[in-house]
Scaffold this active site. Structure first.
Site, PDB file in Angstrom:
ATOM      1  N   ARG A 194     -64.409  33.320  82.155  1.00 45.11           N
ATOM      2  CA  ARG A 194     -65.006  32.091  82.966  1.00 45.11           C
ATOM      3  C   ARG A 194     -64.382  32.075  84.318  1.00 45.11           C
ATOM      4  O   ARG A 194     -63.829  31.178  84.834  1.00 45.11           O
ATOM      5  CB  ARG A 194     -64.867  30.735  82.178  1.00 45.11           C
ATOM      6  CG  ARG A 194     -65.247  30.838  80.821  1.00 45.11           C
ATOM      7  CD  ARG A 194     -66.789  31.318  80.814  1.00 45.11           C
ATOM      8  NE  ARG A 194     -67.246  31.505  79.488  1.00 45.11           N
ATOM      9  CZ  ARG A 194     -68.446  31.996  78.986  1.00 45.11           C
ATOM     10  NH1 ARG A 194     -69.166  32.308  79.971  1.00 45.11           N
ATOM     11  NH2 ARG A 194     -68.876  31.916  77.676  1.00 45.11           N
ATOM     12  N   GLU A 319     -64.447  29.069  67.489  1.00 42.76           N
ATOM     13  CA  GLU A 319     -65.126  30.207  68.172  1.00 42.76           C
ATOM     14  C   GLU A 319     -64.560  31.572  67.960  1.00 42.76           C
ATOM     15  O   GLU A 319     -64.231  32.694  68.416  1.00 42.76           O
ATOM     16  CB  GLU A 319     -65.261  29.973  69.725  1.00 42.76           C
ATOM     17  CG  GLU A 319     -65.946  28.868  70.115  1.00 42.76           C
ATOM     18  CD  GLU A 319     -66.112  28.531  71.782  1.00 42.76           C
ATOM     19  OE1 GLU A 319     -65.196  29.146  72.316  1.00 42.76           O
ATOM     20  OE2 GLU A 319     -67.177  28.023  72.108  1.00 42.76           O
ATOM     21  N   ARG A 352     -55.464  22.493  70.410  1.00 41.68           N
ATOM     22  CA  ARG A 352     -56.753  22.011  71.098  1.00 41.68           C
ATOM     23  C   ARG A 352     -57.564  21.493  69.875  1.00 41.68           C
ATOM     24  O   ARG A 352     -57.701  22.100  68.798  1.00 41.68           O
ATOM     25  CB  ARG A 352     -57.518  23.119  71.723  1.00 41.68           C
ATOM     26  CG  ARG A 352     -56.732  23.768  72.953  1.00 41.68           C
ATOM     27  CD  ARG A 352     -57.451  25.023  73.661  1.00 41.68           C
ATOM     28  NE  ARG A 352     -58.391  24.477  74.627  1.00 41.68           N
ATOM     29  CZ  ARG A 352     -59.404  25.023  74.271  1.00 41.68           C
ATOM     30  NH1 ARG A 352     -59.927  26.188  73.656  1.00 41.68           N
ATOM     31  NH2 ARG A 352     -60.462  24.825  75.453  1.00 41.68           N
ATOM     32  N   ARG A 369     -72.864  18.824  66.863  1.00 39.40           N
ATOM     33  CA  ARG A 369     -71.503  19.513  67.415  1.00 39.40           C
ATOM     34  C   ARG A 369     -70.601  18.283  68.287  1.00 39.40           C
ATOM     35  O   ARG A 369     -69.686  18.465  68.221  1.00 39.40           O
ATOM     36  CB  ARG A 369     -72.010  20.647  68.537  1.00 39.40           C
ATOM     37  CG  ARG A 369     -70.438  21.120  69.230  1.00 39.40           C
ATOM     38  CD  ARG A 369     -70.983  22.462  69.836  1.00 39.40           C
ATOM     39  NE  ARG A 369     -70.145  22.577  70.866  1.00 39.40           N
ATOM     40  CZ  ARG A 369     -70.049  23.701  71.802  1.00 39.40           C
ATOM     41  NH1 ARG A 369     -71.299  24.522  71.513  1.00 39.40           N
ATOM     42  NH2 ARG A 369     -69.300  23.896  72.646  1.00 39.40           N
ATOM     43  N   ASP A 398     -68.763  20.001  75.845  1.00 38.58           N
ATOM     44  CA  ASP A 398     -68.232  21.352  76.672  1.00 38.58           C
ATOM     45  C   ASP A 398     -68.471  21.243  78.101  1.00 38.58           C
ATOM     46  O   ASP A 398     -69.076  22.044  78.630  1.00 38.58           O
ATOM     47  CB  ASP A 398     -68.617  22.538  75.829  1.00 38.58           C
ATOM     48  CG  ASP A 398     -67.606  23.927  76.079  1.00 38.58           C
ATOM     49  OD1 ASP A 398     -66.967  23.615  76.847  1.00 38.58           O
ATOM     50  OD2 ASP A 398     -68.314  24.890  75.873  1.00 38.58           O
ATOM     51  N   GLU A 420     -58.239  17.574  78.583  1.00 38.03           N
ATOM     52  CA  GLU A 420     -58.605  18.606  79.236  1.00 38.03           C
ATOM     53  C   GLU A 420     -59.900  18.651  80.283  1.00 38.03           C
ATOM     54  O   GLU A 420     -60.850  18.394  79.635  1.00 38.03           O
ATOM     55  CB  GLU A 420     -58.591  19.756  78.182  1.00 38.03           C
ATOM     56  CG  GLU A 420     -58.635  21.146  78.782  1.00 38.03           C
ATOM     57  CD  GLU A 420     -59.014  22.207  77.533  1.00 38.03           C
ATOM     58  OE1 GLU A 420     -58.288  22.175  76.802  1.00 38.03           O
ATOM     59  OE2 GLU A 420     -60.210  22.959  77.637  1.00 38.03           O
ATOM     60  N   GLU A 426     -67.306  26.850  85.396  1.00 37.93           N
ATOM     61  CA  GLU A 426     -68.234  27.418  84.283  1.00 37.93           C
ATOM     62  C   GLU A 426     -69.572  26.737  84.358  1.00 37.93           C
ATOM     63  O   GLU A 426     -70.393  27.535  84.321  1.00 37.93           O
ATOM     64  CB  GLU A 426     -67.625  27.394  83.153  1.00 37.93           C
ATOM     65  CG  GLU A 426     -68.591  28.091  81.781  1.00 37.93           C
ATOM     66  CD  GLU A 426     -67.944  28.082  80.499  1.00 37.93           C
ATOM     67  OE1 GLU A 426     -66.795  27.507  80.258  1.00 37.93           O
ATOM     68  OE2 GLU A 426     -68.468  28.511  79.505  1.00 37.93           O
ATOM     69  N   GLU A 557     -75.827  17.688  89.695  1.00 34.77           N
ATOM     70  CA  GLU A 557     -76.168  17.230  88.418  1.00 34.77           C
ATOM     71  C   GLU A 557     -77.689  17.057  88.810  1.00 34.77           C
ATOM     72  O   GLU A 557     -78.345  17.202  87.686  1.00 34.77           O
ATOM     73  CB  GLU A 557     -75.628  15.803  88.322  1.00 34.77           C
ATOM     74  CG  GLU A 557     -76.117  15.086  87.177  1.00 34.77           C
ATOM     75  CD  GLU A 557     -75.334  13.859  86.909  1.00 34.77           C
ATOM     76  OE1 GLU A 557     -75.111  13.087  87.802  1.00 34.77           O
ATOM     77  OE2 GLU A 557     -75.629  13.008  85.908  1.00 34.77           O
ATOM     78  N   TRP A 587     -75.423  27.632  68.243  1.00 28.34           N
ATOM     79  CA  TRP A 587     -74.348  26.747  69.102  1.00 28.34           C
ATOM     80  C   TRP A 587     -74.295  25.476  69.208  1.00 28.34           C
ATOM     81  O   TRP A 587     -73.379  24.877  69.609  1.00 28.34           O
ATOM     82  CB  TRP A 587     -74.235  27.632  70.505  1.00 28.34           C
ATOM     83  CG  TRP A 587     -73.915  28.880  70.652  1.00 28.34           C
ATOM     84  CD1 TRP A 587     -74.597  30.006  70.586  1.00 28.34           C
ATOM     85  CD2 TRP A 587     -72.544  29.319  70.721  1.00 28.34           C
ATOM     86  NE1 TRP A 587     -74.127  31.180  70.643  1.00 28.34           N
ATOM     87  CE2 TRP A 587     -72.709  30.768  70.765  1.00 28.34           C
ATOM     88  CE3 TRP A 587     -71.353  28.944  70.653  1.00 28.34           C
ATOM     89  CZ2 TRP A 587     -71.659  31.743  70.721  1.00 28.34           C
ATOM     90  CZ3 TRP A 587     -70.308  29.716  70.606  1.00 28.34           C
ATOM     91  CH2 TRP A 587     -70.383  31.263  70.938  1.00 28.34           C
TER      92      TRP A 587
END
Ligand code: GCW
Length: 725
Positions: A194, A319, A352, A369, A398, A420, A426, A557, A587
């Protein structure tokens, strides 16, 4: 002219050709560099302060005296002095060996009177001006370094009038950048996962680059915005990178030595399976004595080599990365294993919380998720060692351009929590789009999980949580956007994101516009002395950059995924639109658009129950269709296209309107930018111009795909009759 950078071997290299000076061009030092300065105190970081001042003095005509020099009656304009913990009255020991101006002693006394003892901590500084002397005091060397950069930021304003003594110290002790840099080029993710700014400044093609001048220059930029820690390799730890902990530790030590003069500590991302893949053990089970002994011995060796090593960063059971689940152990068992190994030397483990099932069945509507981090970690509160910092992505999924705040941040009173952010863009335009992210981060940091009377995310991240006794501090972590690109960040304006991350980590309350203003002032200073920065060309640069950047995140956005939907990006690369790209994948990132409506029902009443992970009042606010903020509507609810938003517009009309508006904003940005031709460095101008062309192309692509997709799904025409395909 760009200031030369001192190589770690002491040689001077001229930086101008190699890389852009970012927010520390020579001209930004004019005010400081033209003064008579006294530096009192010794040690490597103090040497950095003195070297910086000497270099600035050489360029701008100032002088620098160390207190170790022979006492001199020469007057001074600016003093940097370390104070003993017990602040004495002047002329006492504070003044030794040469006399300090009386102003310094008076400032020390003022600070103690106003704030009490220990007001400055390990990184804070006091700043004041009286009797014609600007005074910076600190209890520890790093404080003087931060004080130096504060004076640079102020420029002439640091010298133009008296200033009452003020103590400044960072909100958070840990202000860290995580590099997702690979040592060996990875077949899928490349040299930097990334990364949108060229190669890694640390590694190339399987080896360390040993580019110490550049690493030092990086440390300098980090110190100037307040960052004090860096992790030097990707959280996805592959075979070559696993060796950084052992065989290749020397490479890490070299980076640590290059960054230490700027008070930046080094951390390593480690694989949970290292005892197996490097150590040759049959297991990495955290409760196995051989594994524990291996980590203890290995960690001891790390500290023998790098005494101020910061600690480990771990992505486990996520992952495809190995973790304690393979042995039937908990995330706490895993984190504590490393924490125990680090404890004797004072290191921390950043563990994490990004743990979720990336192989879910898209047909299964009950798995969400967004719930995963809370479901995995909240039950473990109280089980982590004191030197574990749970590193939580600011949103539950994410790093999308819009997400609610992760409920984990408010769920673990007895755990140190760091928040974080993703500085690397990304999902926000990959440093091809102008997208100033500080307004987004600031919204997150100002969010109050228990409502307006409770603490904010910024306060929680700084403190590490809210339990009693208070935890030992969390921190803010950003995924770095830096590479070996000449501008460091690919898009020159993306430098502002790096700068803003550091400043917000230092003070989460800072206003993003003020931060941008600082960054503009430093990065684009007048070429000549005596220029009024508010008028003429200089004023234009400032105004135009604000116009281009202030609202660029919201513009982004508007032309991408609507109303908190997220992930309508091209799978894998995550650039450009692909509305259904992730819809039938494992995912866990879906929008569920059909002919009638769109959005994810995460309510307790009829959906996945994610809203119940928030405390009051947000659990109720998000649960209620009437109260849920519009910008997060599709994150929490599945609604018909005819659903009416607060501004009276329907969801479908909002999608059309924002997508047309977003592209218009990019067109306007471009119009503004071209007015800077000749007013900013030609190379900056050319690079940004080229990227704005791509941004406009991409924004149009987004607009047309999103609008067309939803028009075709819904059959509802645009009320304003604009072109949809
Ligand atoms: O956003 C995702 C990225 C991965 C990254 C992961 C993580 C380093 O697409 O590239 O892996 O997050 O945060 O671990």
């Amino acid at each position: 002219m760009t200031p030369p950078v001192t190589g770690s071997d002491g040689s001077m290299v001229e930086a101008d050709e190699a890389w852009h000076p970012a927010w520390l061009p020579g001209a930004a030092w004019r005010a400081v560099g033209s003064r008579r300065v006294l530096v009192r105190g010794a040690g490597p970081v103090l040497d950095t302060v003195a070297d910086e001042l000497t270099r600035a003095g050489a360029e701008h005509g100032g002088t620098v005296r160390r207190s170790t020099d022979r006492p001199s009656p020469e007057p001074v304009d600016l003093v940097f002095a370390l104070t003993p913990a017990e602040l004495p009255a002047v002329p006492g020991p504070l003044a030794a060996p040469g006399p300090l101006p009386a102003a310094a002693g008076a400032v020390a006394a003022d600070i103690e009177r106003r704030y009490g003892p220990d007001a400055l901590g390990t990184e804070g500084f006091a700043l004041a001006r009286r009797d014609g002397v600007t005074v910076v005091l600190a209890d520890r060397p790093a404080g003087l370094l931060y004080g130096l950069f504060a004076v640079v930021r102020l420029g002439e304003a640091a010298f133009d009038r008296d200033r009452a003594a003020e103590a400044h110290r960072p909100a958070a002790d840990r202000r860290m950048l995580d590099h997702w840099d690979n040592v060996a080029v990875h077949p899928v993710t490349g040299q930097v996962e990334r990364g949108y700014a060229g190669g890694s400044i640390f590694w190339r093609d399987g080896r360390a680059r040993h580019d110490l001048p550049r690493i030092r220059a990086y440390g300098r930029l980090l110190a100037a915005c307040g960052v004090n820690a860096v992790s030097v390799n990707n959280v996805n730890v592959h075979a070559t990178e696993a060796l950084l902990l052992t065989d290749r530790l020397g490479d890490v030590a070299e980076i640590a030595e290059a960054l230490a003069p700027y008070a930046v500590r080094v951390h390593l991302s480690v694989s949970f399976a290292t005892p197996v893949v490097v150590g040759g053990l049959p297991t990495a089970d955290p409760l196995d004595e051989r594994v524990r002994a291996w980590w203890t011995a290995t960690t001891r060796r790390v500290y023998e080599r790098i005494p101020d090593f910061g600690g480990y960063v771990v992505k486990a059971d996520s992952e495809g990365q190995p973790g304690p689940f393979a042995y039937g152990r908990s995330q706490a068992d895993g984190a504590n294993l490393l924490a125990d190994a680090l404890a004797p030397t004072g290191g921390v483990v950043h563990w994490r919380a990004f743990v979720y099932n990336h192989r879910q069945d898209w047909r299964d509507r009950s798995t969400d998720r967004a719930r995963a981090a809370f479901d995995h970690f909240a039950p473990l509160d109280g089980q982590f060692r004191d030197n574990v910092i749970l590193q939580v992505k600011h949103g539950p999924i994410d790093f999308q351009p819009r997400e609610p705040v992760s409920p984990v941040i408010a769920a673990m009173p007895r755990t140190r929590v760091a928040v974080e952010f993703q500085v690397t863009q990304e999902y926000t335009g990959q440093q091809r789009h102008v997208c100033y992210l500080a307004p987004w981060w600031s919204e997150v940091l100002r969010f109050a999980p228990w409502g307006p009377d409770g603490p904010t995310v910024g306060t929680l991240a700084a403190a590490g949580g809210y339990g009693a006794p208070p935890p030992a501090g969390g921190g803010l972590v950003g995924v770095s956007n830096v590479g070996d690109d000449r501008f460091w960040t690919g898009h020159p304006l993306a430098q502002a994101n790096l700068y803003a991350f550091g400043r917000l980590a230092w003070d989460p309350e800072l206003d993003p516009r003020t931060i941008l203003d600082e960054w503009i002032g430093l990065t684009f200073p007048p070429a000549r002395a005596g220029v009024d920065e508010a008028v003429g060309d200089q004023g234009s640069v400032r105004r135009i950059l604000h116009t281009v950047m202030d609202d660029s995140w919201r513009a982004y956005e508007r032309y991408t995924a609507p109303l908190g939907a997220g992930f309508m990006v091209r799978p894998g690369v995550h650039y450009g639109p692909d509305v259904d790209g992730y819809e039938y994948t494992p995912w866990g990132t879906y929008h569920f658009a059909d002919r009638d409506g769109v959005g994810v029902d995460r309510t307790g009443a009829t959906g996945t129950g994610f809203t119940g992970q928030y405390p009051a009042p947000w659990a109720q606010v998000y649960e209620s269709l009437a109260d849920c903020p519009d910008e997060l509507l599709l994150f929490f609810h599945h609604v018909p296209y005819s659903h009416v938003l607060r501004d009276g517009s329907t969801v479908i009309q909002h999608i059309y309107d924002t997508h047309f508006a977003g592209v218009d904003e990019v067109i306007a940005m471009r119009h503004q930018w071209v007015r800077l031709a000749g007013l900013v460095d030609d190379r900056v101008y050319a690079r940004v111009t080229e990227r704005l062309d791509e941004q406009l192309r991409s924004a149009r692509e987004w607009r047309d795909q999103i609008n067309t997709y939803f028009f075709r799904k819904s059959g509802v025409p645009d009320a304003r009759g604009r072109r949809i395909y």
